[in-house]
Design a protein around this motif. Sequence first.
Motif, PDB file in Angstrom:
ATOM      1  N   ASP A 194       3.708   7.617   7.725  1.00 31.28           N
ATOM      2  CA  ASP A 194       3.499   7.611   6.283  1.00 31.28           C
ATOM      3  C   ASP A 194       2.359   8.520   5.829  1.00 31.28           C
ATOM      4  OD1 ASP A 194       2.042   5.827   7.825  1.00 31.28           O
ATOM      5  OD2 ASP A 194       1.413   4.696   6.079  1.00 31.28           O
ATOM      6  N   ARG A 219      -0.746   8.721   6.716  1.00 31.83           N
ATOM      7  CA  ARG A 219      -2.124   8.361   6.970  1.00 31.83           C
ATOM      8  C   ARG A 219      -2.591   9.108   8.188  1.00 31.83           C
ATOM      9  NH1 ARG A 219      -2.353   2.013   6.655  1.00 31.83           N
ATOM     10  NH2 ARG A 219      -0.155   2.446   7.057  1.00 31.83           N
ATOM     11  N   GLN A 239      -5.932   9.581  11.058  1.00 30.12           N
ATOM     12  CA  GLN A 239      -7.167   9.015  11.590  1.00 30.12           C
ATOM     13  C   GLN A 239      -7.786   9.981  12.590  1.00 30.12           C
ATOM     14  OE1 GLN A 239      -8.737   5.994  11.124  1.00 30.12           O
ATOM     15  NE2 GLN A 239     -10.240   6.319  12.751  1.00 30.12           N
ATOM     16  N   GLY A 246     -13.867   5.057   9.669  1.00 36.04           N
ATOM     17  CA  GLY A 246     -13.161   4.037   8.896  1.00 36.04           C
ATOM     18  C   GLY A 246     -13.749   3.823   7.518  1.00 36.04           C
ATOM     19  N   LEU A 248      -6.783   3.757  14.978  1.00 32.96           N
ATOM     20  CA  LEU A 248      -6.002   3.998  13.758  1.00 32.96           C
ATOM     21  C   LEU A 248      -5.905   2.722  12.938  1.00 32.96           C
ATOM     22  CD1 LEU A 248      -4.119   5.900  12.124  1.00 32.96           C
ATOM     23  CD2 LEU A 248      -2.242   5.073  13.513  1.00 32.96           C
ATOM     24  N   GLY A 289      -9.348   1.779  11.603  1.00 29.85           N
ATOM     25  CA  GLY A 289      -9.919   2.755  10.689  1.00 29.85           C
ATOM     26  C   GLY A 289      -9.178   2.902   9.386  1.00 29.85           C
ATOM     27  N   MET A 331      -6.150   0.656   8.295  1.00 31.88           N
ATOM     28  CA  MET A 331      -5.199  -0.350   7.830  1.00 31.88           C
ATOM     29  C   MET A 331      -5.910  -1.517   7.156  1.00 31.88           C
ATOM     30  SD  MET A 331      -2.344  -0.630  10.799  1.00 31.88           S
ATOM     31  CE  MET A 331      -1.343   0.779  11.267  1.00 31.88           C
ATOM     32  N   GLU A 371      -1.643  -5.339   7.188  1.00 29.98           N
ATOM     33  CA  GLU A 371      -1.071  -4.328   8.070  1.00 29.98           C
ATOM     34  C   GLU A 371      -1.562  -4.534   9.503  1.00 29.98           C
ATOM     35  OE1 GLU A 371      -0.936  -0.661   4.950  1.00 29.98           O
ATOM     36  OE2 GLU A 371      -2.877  -1.182   5.749  1.00 29.98           O
ATOM     37  N   LEU A 411       5.377  -3.283   6.546  1.00 30.01           N
ATOM     38  CA  LEU A 411       3.946  -3.417   6.282  1.00 30.01           C
ATOM     39  C   LEU A 411       3.143  -2.384   7.069  1.00 30.01           C
ATOM     40  CD1 LEU A 411       3.102  -7.213   6.135  1.00 30.01           C
ATOM     41  CD2 LEU A 411       2.474  -5.457   4.481  1.00 30.01           C
ATOM     42  N   VAL A 412       3.518  -2.210   8.338  1.00 32.06           N
ATOM     43  CA  VAL A 412       2.780  -1.276   9.194  1.00 32.06           C
ATOM     44  C   VAL A 412       3.004   0.171   8.763  1.00 32.06           C
ATOM     45  CG1 VAL A 412       2.478  -0.444  11.545  1.00 32.06           C
ATOM     46  CG2 VAL A 412       2.862  -2.868  11.124  1.00 32.06           C
ATOM     47  N   ASN A 413       4.211   0.461   8.332  1.00 29.58           N
ATOM     48  CA  ASN A 413       4.560   1.847   7.989  1.00 29.58           C
ATOM     49  C   ASN A 413       4.696   2.068   6.495  1.00 29.58           C
ATOM     50  OD1 ASN A 413       4.664   2.502  10.692  1.00 29.58           O
ATOM     51  ND2 ASN A 413       6.821   1.957  10.844  1.00 29.58           N
ATOM     52  N   ARG A 414       3.961   1.325   5.725  1.00 27.96           N
ATOM     53  CA  ARG A 414       4.099   1.490   4.280  1.00 27.96           C
ATOM     54  C   ARG A 414       3.743   2.911   3.850  1.00 27.96           C
ATOM     55  NH1 ARG A 414      -0.935  -0.160   2.092  1.00 27.96           N
ATOM     56  NH2 ARG A 414      -0.049  -0.989   0.187  1.00 27.96           N
ATOM     57  N   ALA A 415       4.575   3.458   3.009  1.00 32.13           N
ATOM     58  CA  ALA A 415       4.440   4.870   2.647  1.00 32.13           C
ATOM     59  C   ALA A 415       3.590   5.044   1.403  1.00 32.13           C
ATOM     60  CB  ALA A 415       5.825   5.485   2.418  1.00 32.13           C
ATOM     61  N   LEU A 451       0.493   4.032   0.791  1.00 34.30           N
ATOM     62  CA  LEU A 451      -0.961   4.119   0.930  1.00 34.30           C
ATOM     63  C   LEU A 451      -1.327   5.460   1.539  1.00 34.30           C
ATOM     64  CD1 LEU A 451      -3.617   2.565   0.618  1.00 34.30           C
ATOM     65  CD2 LEU A 451      -3.392   1.925   2.990  1.00 34.30           C
ATOM     66  N   ASN A 452      -2.350   6.038   1.015  1.00 31.83           N
ATOM     67  CA  ASN A 452      -2.786   7.311   1.573  1.00 31.83           C
ATOM     68  C   ASN A 452      -3.530   7.030   2.862  1.00 31.83           C
ATOM     69  OD1 ASN A 452      -3.171  10.013   1.778  1.00 31.83           O
ATOM     70  ND2 ASN A 452      -5.027  10.021   0.569  1.00 31.83           N
TER      71      ASN A 452
END
Lengths: 264, 264
Positions: free
Chosen positions: A99, A101, A103, A220, B174, B177, B179, B183, B257-261, B263-264
């Motif tokens: 997506d 993001r 890091q 973070g 990741l 830092g 999520m 998530e 939730l983990v791969n939500r698009a 959120l930057n």
Amino acid sequence: MLKAPHSQHQTVPPAPTLEAAKVITISSQSIKVACSNCNLRELCMPVGLSKNELERVDTMVEVRRKIKKGAALFHNGEAFRSLFAIRSGFFKTCMATEDGRDQVTGFQMAGEVMGLDGIVNDHHTCDAIALEDAEVCVLPFERIVAMSQEITSFQRHVHKIMSREIVRENGVMLLLGSMRAEERLAAFLLNLVQRLHTRGFSQSELVLRMTREEIGSYLGLKLETVSRTFSKFAEDGIIAVKQRHVRILKRDALNDLVNRADLN
Amino acid sequence: MLKAPHSQHQTVPPAPTLEAAKVITISSQSIKVACSNCNLRELCMPVGLSKNELERVDTMVEVRRKIKKGAALFHNGEAFRSLFAIRSGFFKTCMATEDGRDQVTGFQMAGEVMGLDGIVNDHHTCDAIALEDAEVCVLPFERIVAMSQEITSFQRHVHKIMSREIVRENGVMLLLGSMRAEERLAAFLLNLVQRLHTRGFSQSELVLRMTREEIGSYLGLKLETVSRTFSKFAEDGIIAVKQRHVRILKRDALNDLVNRADLN
DNA sequence: CGACACCTTGAAGAGGTTCAAGAAATGTGG
DNA sequence: CCACATTTCTTGAACCTCTTCAAGGTGTCG
């Protein structure tokens, strides 16, 4: 307020052998170079090799490779073939999720090895981006494997490099998992300056090669928080900051921040 | 509401060889055991070994060692001598700072290897604590080194184990830092259940072996936040939770939730 | 069965983020 | 070499997520 520290460049301090090597490398990028008279040897290579073994190790480096600022040494997904020892310059490694993001997982400088993540699945799992013009030694992994089987102390060295990376990442997890913004930035600065000092630079003055955003990603935090925290440290007289030039005025204050006993 | 999943124990599923081995080990803790007929071999050992090599590898395990729930396999600062392959049971590894802060850096289950952090400085840099009664195979590092030099595919395997740990830790960085709480917990549950599934357990049901506080430490959250997030997932019908028993009802929702698009 | 560890939930508060605007530095093309 | 565009950095104010503090509930083990 704070003058640019001319005495500190985050490349290797001048040394006869380095200068000589550079001339050669400039003329052709594919000339082989010897580890045995590299001034970074003590960072990259195991100590106590015999003359014979040293000659053998000299065949380790396939080529040197120059990477322009902003360019990638390798990309996520790329096939893994070699490890890379940084000869000069400064890198970041970063992971991206689907997506978008992203890091930053580390900053690497001269004498450090990159690419260890690629071993497990034969392809790299992160990007390595040069933050300034850089040069790396390309170490084909098959040669590393072969040499490990011949030279015990070399194998030992490879194990240690990998273990060191695991321990480093454990430390970052501690930082990300349990420290607050000020503590994170303090730990970051102390770590950077300590590594630079090992390479012959000042204990108290450094030039950041990365943006606030990249620092933030690594720690973070958002870039604004990084900037604000720098400003706060400056107000408190702990550091002097002007853009990417940082001078540490009270090292003890930074240490205390990292090791504060009052937080559970 | 949610019954205890009797079908799932986080030890190894019964197998003839395992049961036999257990009887032996119970009678004496220092009896040597063969990897070649261990049912965890495919997790611990490289594939494609010849019969000869397999016999050689059987000398790898010095002893088995039992660790009671709550006891330490090794402590921070302890001299490093061996790696440990988990035969049964469940561990956490954690680091402590001088000021008493403490960070869980990983949870380990059957077939996984612990102790890699100790290689670089010849002493361990974290604690390994059993979260349930456990048994590990003790692998003296000198034997690992020797065997790596004899058997190429074994050396390769060791490299991969270390690289895998580096990649795992990158993933945790990741998570820590970038999520948010939901998530992180979603990623955590998916990771746990996936690893358990690899070991023959359910894809949708698991028993947590750690407290909310330990989960929180690993994920950089407070135990209350972990508890609240579990409750929220349950309200949303994504999971069913009863204490440490968790059933995943909507795997896709966790994945999203983990791969939500957004959120930057 | 009682003590203890663990978990849940609420309410208030803090630290960090987000959004926004402007300043400073850097790079680029004429 | 200068003017302009772009990137990077700083700072303020409102907001939000997670933490802290607190109390009570649930489960476990001797």
